[in-house]
Design a protein around this motif. Structure first.
Motif, PDB file in Angstrom:
ATOM      1  N   GLN A 323     -62.594  -3.258-106.782  1.00 38.67           N
ATOM      2  CA  GLN A 323     -63.450  -4.303-106.229  1.00 38.67           C
ATOM      3  C   GLN A 323     -64.008  -5.169-107.352  1.00 38.67           C
ATOM      4  N   ALA A 326     -61.258  -7.362-108.868  1.00 38.87           N
ATOM      5  CA  ALA A 326     -60.878  -8.454-107.982  1.00 38.87           C
ATOM      6  C   ALA A 326     -61.952  -9.537-107.945  1.00 38.87           C
ATOM      7  N   ARG A 327     -63.218  -9.142-107.945  1.00 37.64           N
ATOM      8  CA  ARG A 327     -64.329 -10.073-107.850  1.00 37.64           C
ATOM      9  C   ARG A 327     -64.611 -10.763-109.166  1.00 37.64           C
TER      10      ARG A 327
END
Length: 377
Positions: A323, A326-327
């Motif tokens: 996460q 990706a962020r």
């Protein structure tokens, strides 16, 4: 499993324009039993979780402490925000007290300009001997940890070009940064005594190694991280650090020697992490060679996998890690907002909202994120 605790430092900013405001002692008096404490500068506040075994408990603590800090700040027209440096220019205010006054007198501009917010992770160890063995074996991975948390691209109103300028500002302190391999608890304590005899630091609290034995708790304290913009990333940081400590302790018991990187090599690796975060190359700890940041992070996950599996945390860490990848880091988020809005005030306003989001649903954290940790880029 080893108890782990997290200390987070936050900026206190005006609720209207995002300018840092000197309210630390005010918030400490107002906070009741919410675990808030003032710091060297009045423009910041610190929270501290309880020592926790489970990540779910730790996540609740982090969310609650962040919410409490912001609630108290809002009661006086301010906000609490997880930014490791202020995007807006600021003239800092030193908290009253003899020790802080002595620090400003001794360290001059370094102390006067000091307004940085870090995230410190404490992990319990069985003894000083185990603790120093851990310090010797995690040191090569700390630049990777720093890159994951990069959240300070702006300083005094300008884009510094760094992903973590906090690291640059912090390392002006004479005792800050990476250390050589100690080899034993006796050698560690001898070095600390020698540093104190020099008369440079005021006391043991100013031993600012990237990772150190706590002089107050039976823990190792890892200090390289920027305060994380997102609470999810603070949980990830704690889990990764605990995994590093457990892995290192197992290596020590098995007779595995530390990677023989010099402090000079590690200082260069830390600079790379500070400059580029996850958007460039990092030093690969097993080889000492430069490698794409994604590949080095995957190497970190591989390194931690046995301990994380045994602790039942591998799925959670994979979910949070991918996460975060990706962020993007907090530094990426800040620059994206600034490019879109053209305003550093907008960067602060966005960060206020992002830093006060609760941790991802604890139910979600139990689901493994199935992506091979052997990929590179």
């Amino acid at each position: 499993m080893r108890p782990v605790g997290v200390e987070e430092e936050f900026l206190i900013v005006d609720g209207a324009d995002g300018q840092p405001v000197a309210l630390g002692d005010v918030l400490e008096r107002l906070q009741g039993d919410d675990g808030l404490s003032s710091e060297m500068k009045q423009e910041q506040i610190e929270t501290c979780t309880l020592p926790r075994i489970g990540l779910a408990e730790l996540a609740r603590d982090i969310t609650t402490r962040r919410a409490s800090a912001d609630t108290v700040a809002r009661s006086v027209g301010a906000r609490s925000v997880a930014l490791a440096t202020s995007p807006l220019p600021v003239t800092t205010t030193t908290t009253p007290g003899l020790r802080y006054e002595q620090m400003v007198q001794r360290f001059g501009l370094t102390a006067a300009e000091q307004l940085t917010c870090g995230c410190h992770v404490h992990v319990e160890v069985e003894s000083d001997e185990e603790g120093v063995a851990v310090l010797d074996r995690i040191r090569v991975w700390l630049p990777v940890v720093a890159a994951l948390t990069a959240n300070s691209p702006f300083w005094n109103g300008v884009d510094t070009g760094y992903a973590s300028y906090r690291a640059q500002a912090w390392n002006r302190w004479p005792t800050a940064g990476p250390c050589e391999i100690f080899g034993s608890a006796e050698a560690y304590h001898a070095q600390v005594r020698g540093i104190l005899r020099s008369g440079v630091p005021l006391d043991e609290g100013q031993i600012y190694f990237d990772a150190r034995l706590s002089h107050r708790h039976p823990t190792v304290e890892i200090r390289v991280g920027d305060v994380c913009l997102f609470a999810d990333d603070a949980v990830l940081l704690a889990a990764v650090v605990r995994g590093l400590v457990e892995t290192a302790a197992r290596q020590w018991r098995a007779g595995v020697e530390p990677v023989p990187a010099s402090a000079t090599q590690l200082r260069l690796a830390c600079w790379q992490a500070s400059r580029f975060g996850l958007d460039g190359q990092l030093m690969d700890p097993p080889t000492g060679e430069r490698r794409a940041a994604f590949g080095v992070v995957m190497g970190l996950l591989d390194h931690l996998q046995p301990a994380l599996k045994d602790q039942g945390e591998l799925g959670t860490v994979e979910f949070l890690l991918f996460q975060a990848l990706a962020r993007g880091t907090g530094a990426v988020r800040q620059r994206t907002v600034h490019a879109r809005a053209g305003s550093l005030g907008a960067v602060v306003a966005d960060a206020v909202e992002a830093s006060n989001l609760p941790v991802t649903s604890l139910q979600d954290l139990t689901h493994p994120f199935l992506l091979s940790s052997n990929q590179d880029s």
